[in-house]
Design a protein around this motif. Structure first.
Motif, PDB file in Angstrom:
ATOM      1  N   ARG A  55       6.857 -10.133   5.752  1.00 52.52           N
ATOM      2  CA  ARG A  55       7.010 -11.246   6.654  1.00 52.52           C
ATOM      3  C   ARG A  55       6.388 -11.112   8.115  1.00 52.52           C
ATOM      4  N   ALA A  56       6.819  -9.763   8.722  1.00 51.82           N
ATOM      5  CA  ALA A  56       6.221  -9.573   9.954  1.00 51.82           C
ATOM      6  C   ALA A  56       4.618  -9.351   9.825  1.00 51.82           C
ATOM      7  N   ALA A 113       9.213 -14.426   0.383  1.00 48.12           N
ATOM      8  CA  ALA A 113       9.893 -14.123   1.833  1.00 48.12           C
ATOM      9  C   ALA A 113       8.843 -14.855   2.804  1.00 48.12           C
ATOM     10  N   GLY A 118       9.270 -10.524  -4.630  1.00 50.71           N
ATOM     11  CA  GLY A 118      10.079 -10.706  -3.483  1.00 50.71           C
ATOM     12  C   GLY A 118       9.394 -10.982  -2.006  1.00 50.71           C
ATOM     13  N   ALA A 141       4.718  -1.886   2.920  1.00 51.84           N
ATOM     14  CA  ALA A 141       5.576  -0.793   2.680  1.00 51.84           C
ATOM     15  C   ALA A 141       6.272  -1.377   1.215  1.00 51.84           C
ATOM     16  N   SER A 142       5.977  -2.342   0.537  1.00 51.54           N
ATOM     17  CA  SER A 142       6.759  -2.893  -0.560  1.00 51.54           C
ATOM     18  C   SER A 142       8.106  -3.269  -0.193  1.00 51.54           C
ATOM     19  N   ASP A 143       8.212  -3.773   1.035  1.00 53.02           N
ATOM     20  CA  ASP A 143       9.189  -4.158   1.698  1.00 53.02           C
ATOM     21  C   ASP A 143       9.104  -5.666   2.252  1.00 53.02           C
ATOM     22  N   PRO A 144      10.102  -6.747   1.635  1.00 49.70           N
ATOM     23  CA  PRO A 144       9.772  -8.244   2.032  1.00 49.70           C
ATOM     24  C   PRO A 144       9.845  -8.318   3.538  1.00 49.70           C
ATOM     25  N   GLY A 145      10.547  -7.592   4.246  1.00 49.43           N
ATOM     26  CA  GLY A 145      11.054  -7.898   5.551  1.00 49.43           C
ATOM     27  C   GLY A 145       9.602  -7.606   6.464  1.00 49.43           C
ATOM     28  N   LEU A 165       0.868  -1.238   0.010  1.00 45.47           N
ATOM     29  CA  LEU A 165      -0.050   0.040  -0.106  1.00 45.47           C
ATOM     30  C   LEU A 165       0.845   1.437  -0.187  1.00 45.47           C
ATOM     31  N   SER A 166       2.225   1.096   0.349  1.00 39.73           N
ATOM     32  CA  SER A 166       2.983   2.226   0.166  1.00 39.73           C
ATOM     33  C   SER A 166       4.480   1.901  -0.476  1.00 39.73           C
ATOM     34  N   GLY A 167       5.274   2.854  -0.638  1.00 41.22           N
ATOM     35  CA  GLY A 167       6.592   2.361  -1.304  1.00 41.22           C
ATOM     36  C   GLY A 167       6.245   2.173  -2.650  1.00 41.22           C
ATOM     37  N   GLY A 168       7.281   1.371  -3.353  1.00 42.66           N
ATOM     38  CA  GLY A 168       7.351   1.314  -4.601  1.00 42.66           C
ATOM     39  C   GLY A 168       6.242   0.693  -5.240  1.00 42.66           C
ATOM     40  N   ASP A 210      -0.347  -3.032   5.276  1.00 41.10           N
ATOM     41  CA  ASP A 210       0.852  -2.426   4.564  1.00 41.10           C
ATOM     42  C   ASP A 210       2.040  -3.249   4.559  1.00 41.10           C
TER      43      ASP A 210
END
Lengths: 292, 246, 318, 378
Positions: free
Chosen positions: D81-82, D106, D102, D74-78, D33-36, D72
């Motif tokens: 995961r959380a 993950a 990605g 945040a377009s971050d795989p880490g 929902l956010s980021g790239g 969200d």
């Protein structure tokens, strides 16, 4: 050879836009020691002012004027008084933090309020290409960018050097204390630099958006590159920022074509590090006295 | 008598403006040398060039016979030169005692030793002695920023002596201090001078200078225009001209 | 002594937070796996933030590369782990490598003017990110590295969320103590002095450049070691959390917590990690709210949350 | 004092153990929902919300209403995961997302361990090749689409050499790796391999590189805006080789953004709103009326996800993750039974989707379908 020319022209057109953003950077730094980390967003937002204005039925050219005025009002005056004002005497760090936060606010607002998608932004010039030489093509939009950017920069230079207010602004930039003693209305001059910065950012926005589309995340790269351009050219000189912007634009293109597309961003950054190592005042900057 | 500090042909220009031009003088061991002159005569610039705060445009500075021109202030300080500044410079958020310990700690042991060693770098007793000497004992644990101006000025001076420096340059130590405290400050300085410290003092308060210093040099427009004992300088025609001419 | 007892009590409470105490007859069910994960993430973030605090709050510099240093530690640990290197060695190597890089970056930057460290770290941050993305053979590129093993301590596998939390808590406690020791030593006094008045500090023999460099390098090392814990915590790494944006967020979190205060990084990391949880209902608006909070904070309470708490405590005790 | 607040904070964040009984079936959407990936995530969110409204209005699944929860990444795989950990702690019937490969990569082991079906939007080839029994695609994987493109390049374009332009993220890199492999298998040379950045504005140098390579065709594998910018630059510099793309390049958004420059682009189209299928076009109209913007294939992906759960749960006869996953394997959902699936689709044992797809080109600012490719397995 034609490839090289093509790259140079494309690089200069992009670089001119970087220069517009970088000039504002150095102006703010000189008059109020503001490192504006929201500069990229300042270039991203005005296009959306224009889009909103057009949605409200305002015709295109008028919408551009609205965008510039809104930008000067919100990103210039309001920024000066609501964000920078309360922090001016607290040193650089709180201001840095505040502008980082402002950048996030602008970006997220555009995304959440307007749209997360890229928007088509109409252009003043017809979408046509001009062939300069066989193999070297430039679009009218790019010519427009170069011409408008150069006129804007020339106008700014004339204003700074050739008018009373401009000279007062330069005096303020060089030494606010002395300027105040000499009777320069320093407060008003600082406000002017903020208005000019916002105006330049709006110009950059109007020029860049038809070519690269308007999107909430556009500020990330633009801000970074304007920042790099300003440092490379010289943080304390307007002409340094112009040279830095053009140089970074060209370098980025040459690096992509002849070094590696994956590491194209790295070349300007390596230049930045080299400049700091060997010519810390920037390529065209003034040397400042050692203190400590 | 040997020269502790030798300044030779020192010049400093800012852009086109020459602030100090070809100044040469010696500071002899054990004396209190006063540097006076009208505002803007280059006194503080001279200090800043001697102490490495500014790079001189030309000329040399030697300490105990060895060249120290352009060394950084911290290096000079560790070589035994302390200073105070014209404007008040204490650390307002540290306590009075901490200010004093800080002023001496870089002269104690190795840097790594200070990391693992005593929290006060072994300077506690000395700091307490200095507090008593400057009559600041009662304020030891107050934040320096909460002291009166005169008290801060005393602390500022006291800090210059924590490192045990034998050459101390004081830039307007009397500025803004009330007359009662001033007498105390002068007595303290004279006392420290007796036990072996050499001083260079910039000062506007003529009474203070005349009663404290053993020798004076007079600067005007970046040059030395007179030199001698307080009595000689007082009657020097060039000095009177320089002061009254402005 | 009192400080020590408070710290010990805090440590015991923190150790018990995720634990299920119903077996002891207490009506406390502990945390779910995710809660434990978030708590561990808070600790890891706090370690990196402690480093930023040292650089920003104590040495008065700006760093825009803390996330990159976390990334260096994380990649080093993940890659070394795949080659069978024990965690202890990777952890120490992460700290050492980032310390050395910190020295190498800081030395030229601090030679010149104040903000040049910020510029150099900015460049470094983006360069690191490019390397993480493009050196696919080593870093896995944009697809990242999967299945990072959690460490084994004295033959005990730390696979379980709770045991791993305790492991991270122990390391955090040690690293907090180390930083406390430094800050309380003459070094800490020198750090405070050079932030408050570098000119005067220099004239008192404090080698401002060297101390700034040490503070910066130590701060980087804290970032590297935090990264070394981040990799096995998440068990997956890719370049995105180590980009420029997250580095900026590290600065925000330290300032919102209270830069230059000892508890600041913990509070700031807590806000940064937990705020998205609190503001779940607002979905992506939390970033907006967070940023607005930071701006208001800067204008009204530049001392951050810890500074604000201090002021309100002082007001209550006349 | 401070501790009390801290605990209150933890409680407010819902991190504590202990379960709350819920009447509705809550399906967490772990999406960008956010980021790239914000654009992509917004599409998915709208699509799935629309489907759930329809399903609830028609009585829900097995008599129970569905409630979507959006988290969200945040377009971050880490972070993905959380978020997945949090979602799985509540033992949901199924989870939707993530969309970025990605992030899927993950998280897919976690859903497999928890035995919760994961309906995701990732297209990277290896996602379904890791033995998870709980991962399901909503669109072709690159392992399916790239062979189709490679065949088209060989048979349709008769290309002997190809220049590949890709975006350096998990989507682009995955596709690039897959196509390079497929081209190699067909003896087609890759003469230029150009990596670009997400968010890149200036494509002058990239087009020059492609021109210099003098390939028989150019395969363009970028996100929407970058595709548009590339096409504009290609037109400007007079790049006159066939420009071949996969779904995105021929999509409505790219046509809208690139204008004339998109004309003449050819390639393979998975499922888009432009497909010549009435149900899909009807979906496009509904979406546009509701959200004031045109959906793309990510909107379609989000839209069919709830219908997959509905069909599988009804086949299994119970709302249980394990049973739903088992029911989805080998299941063919047809629009006459479940209209929301839009087009007949089958899921195999690895969670791969199979349905018809199209070859098309852009003519006069419109996507025109030239050929319909049948399902791989009948």
């Amino acid at each position: 050879m034609t490839d090289l020319l093509q790259l140079l022209i494309a690089g200069l057109a992009t670089g001119a836009i970087y220069a517009l953003a970088a000039i504002g950077f150095t102006l703010l730094w000189q008059t109020s020691q503001t490192i504006n980390f929201a500069q990229g967003e300042f270039v991203m937002v005005p296009a959306f002012f224009a889009l909103i204005a057009m949605k409200l039925g305002i015709p295109y050219v008028a919408a551009l004027v609205v965008a510039i005025l809104m930008s000067m009002l919100l990103l210039g005056a309001a920024f000066r008084y609501a964000v920078v004002g309360p922090l001016l005497n607290r040193g650089v760090l709180p201001l840095v933090i505040s502008t980082i936060a402002l950048g996030i606010i602008l970006k997220e607002s555009v995304k959440d309020i307007y749209s997360a998608e890229a928007q088509v932004f109409p252009t003043l010039l017809p979408d046509r290409n001009v062939t300069l030489l066989p193999g070297v093509t430039i679009s009218l939009a790019q010519i427009g960018v170069l011409v408008v950017a150069l006129i804007t920069i020339g106008g700014l230079q004339w204003f700074l050097a050739g008018t009373r207010t401009g000279r007062q602004m330069q005096a303020t930039a060089q030494n606010p204390t002395v300027a105040r003693i000499l009777g320069v209305p320093v407060e008003r001059m600082i406000l002017y630099t903020f208005l000019i910065n916002a105006g330049l950012a709006a110009m950059a926005s109007i020029l860049v958006s038809p070519i690269y589309l308007a999107k909430f995340s556009n500020g990330e790269t633009l801000g970074l590159i304007a920042f790099v351009a300003a440092i490379v050219g010289g943080f304390n000189q307007v002409r340094g920022a112009i040279a830095g912007g053009l140089l970074v634009g060209v370098l980025d293109n040459l690096a992509a074509a002849y070094v590696s597309t994956a590491y194209r961003q790295a070349i300007p950054l390596i230049l930045l590090v080299l400049v700091i190592l060997f010519r810390p005042q920037g390529l065209l900057g003034r040397k400042e006295e050692r203190a400590v | 008598m040997t020269a502790r500090l030798e300044v030779r042909d020192l010049s400093k220009a800012f852009g086109g403006v020459a602030a100090v031009q070809g100044v040469s003088f010696d500071v002899r061991d054990g004396e209190i040398l006063g540097v006076i002159g009208p505002n803007g005569s280059g006194k503080s610039t001279l200090f800043n060039c001697i102490l490495g705060q500014l790079l001189p445009s030309a000329g040399t500075v030697a300490l105990d016979g060895s060249d120290v021109t352009g060394l950084r202030p911290s290096t000079l300080n560790r070589l035994g030169v302390s200073r105070t500044f014209q404007l008040l410079q204490v650390f307002p958020r540290l306590t009075v005692r901490e200010n004093l310990i800080l002023a001496g700690q870089e002269h104690r042991g190795s840097r790594l030793g200070r990391l693992f060693g005593a929290r006060d770098a072994g300077l506690g007793p000395e700091a307490d002695r200095m507090l008593e000497f400057f009559r600041l004992g009662a304020l030891a644990h107050e934040q320096a920023g909460s002291l009166s101006y005169g008290q801060q000025k005393l602390l500022d001076a006291a800090m210059a002596f924590m490192s045990g420096s034998r050459l101390v340059l004081l830039d307007e130590p009397a500025g803004g201090v009330n007359p009662t405290m001033l007498a105390g400050l002068r007595d303290r300085l004279a006392e420290i001078n007796r036990v072996g410290a050499t001083f260079v003092v910039i000062e506007h308060n003529m009474e203070f200078v005349m009663s404290l210093c053993t020798r004076l040099i007079v600067l005007a427009e970046g040059r030395i225009i007179a030199e001698g004992s307080p009595a000689e300088v007082r009657t020097n025609a060039a000095v009177i001209e320089a002061y009254l001419g402005h | 002594m009192r400080t020590f007892l408070i710290a010990l009590a805090l440590l015991v409470v923190l150790a018990l937070v995720p634990a299920d105490l119903t077996g002891l007859g207490l009506p406390y069910p502990g945390l779910k796996r995710y809660g434990t994960y978030i708590l561990t993430l808070w600790l890891v973030t706090a370690i990196a933030a402690m480093g930023v605090n040292l650089i920003v709050g104590y040495a008065g510099q700006e760093t825009l590369a803390q996330a990159a240093f976390v990334g260096i530690g994380a990649y080093l640990t993940a890659i070394a782990g795949k080659h069978g290197v024990p965690f202890g060695i990777s952890f120490a190597a992460s700290g050492l490598l980032t310390f050395v890089i910190g020295i190498a970056l800081g030395f030229p930057a601090l030679r010149v003017q104040k903000h040049y460290l910020a510029f150099v770290t900015l460049a470094f941050s983006v360069l690191c990110w490019l390397v993480f993305r493009n050196e696919t053979a080593i870093t896995g590129g944009v697809m990242g590295l999967r299945d990072i093993e959690r460490p084994i301590l004295f033959g005990l596998k730390l696979r379980n969320a709770q045991t791993f939390y305790w492991f991270v808590l122990a390391i955090t406690a040690v690293m907090t103590f180390v930083l406390w020791w430094i800050v309380q030593s003459p070094w800490g006094r020198a750090f405070t002095a050079l932030r408050e008045n570098p000119l005067r500090a220099e004239s008192l023999g404090v080698d401002v450049r060297l101390y700034t460099l040490l503070a910066f390098a130590l701060g980087c090392a804290y970032g590297g070691m935090a990264g070394s814990l981040y990799a096995p915590l998440v068990e997956f790494i890719d370049p995105s959390p180590f980009a420029l944006g997250p580095s900026l967020l590290f600065m925000l979190m330290v300032v919102i917590g209270g830069s230059g205060t000892f508890a600041g990084p913990f509070v700031g990391a807590g806000v940064a990690v937990l705020l998205p949880e609190w503001l779940r209902a607002w979905e992506t608006w939390y970033l907006l709210i967070y940023a607005a909070l930071v701006m208001i904070m800067m204008a009204l309470f530049p001392g951050g949350i810890v500074g604000l708490a201090r002021v309100s405590v002082r007001k209550r005790q006349p | 004092m401070g501790l009390k607040w801290a605990f209150a904070g933890l409680a407010a964040a819902g991190l504590w153990a202990g379960t709350a009984a819920a009447q509705d079936i809550v399906i967490p959407n772990i999406i960008e929902l956010s980021g790239g990936g914000a654009t992509v995530g917004a599409m998915w969110k709208n699509g799935s919300s629309m489907a759930v409204e329809e399903i609830n209005a028609a009585g829900g699944i097995l008599g129970r209403k569905i409630k979507l929860e959006f988290v969200d990444t945040a377009s971050d795989p880490g972070k993905a995961r959380a978020a997945m950990q949090r979602a799985l702690d509540d033992k949901p019937v199924a989870v939707f997302g993530p969309i970025y490969s990605g992030s899927v990569s993950a998280t897919l082991k976690m859903t497999a361990e928890a035995e919760v079906p994961q309906i995701m939007g990732g297209e990277a080839g290896p996602l379904t090749a890791q033995g998870s029994k709980y991962i399901f695609r909503t669109s072709f994987g690159q392992n399916v689409s790239m062979p189709k493109i490679a065949n088209y390049l060989r048979d349709g374009i008769k290309a002997k050499s190809v220049a590949v332009v890709f975006v350096n993220n998990d989507f682009g890199k995955g596709g690039r790796d897959a196509i390079v492999k497929e081209l190699g298998a067909r003896d087609i040379k890759v003469v230029a391999d150009v990596s670009t950045e997400a968010g890149q504005a200036d494509f002058a140098a990239d087009v020059i590189k492609v021109k210099g390579a003098n390939a028989d065709a150019v395969f363009v594998y970028l996100n929407e805006e970058e595709s548009a910018r590339f096409l504009r630059e290609a037109k400007k510099q007079g790049l006159n080789k066939p420009l071949i793309g996969e779904t995105t390049l021929l999509g409505q958004k790219v046509i809208e953004l690139a204008g004339d420059a998109a004309n003449g682009v050819k390639g393979h189209v998975g499922l888009t709103v432009d497909a010549p299928v009435p149900a899909i076009q009807e979906f496009g109209r509904k979406y546009e009326a509701k959200y004031k913007s045109k959906p793309d294939h990510n909107g379609v992906k989000g839209y069919i996800a709830p219908y997959m759960i509905k069909a599988a749960a009804e086949k299994a006869g119970k709302l249980d993750g394990k049973a739903i996953a088992a029911a989805l394997h080998g299941l063919t959902i047809t629009p006459d039974k479940v209209p929301g699936i839009l087009i007949e689709a089958t899921w195999d044992e690895s969670g791969e989707i199979d349905r018809i797809s199209f070859l098309g080109e852009v003519k006069d600012g419109k996507q025109v379908i030239t050929e319909t490719l049948p399902k791989l397995k009948k």
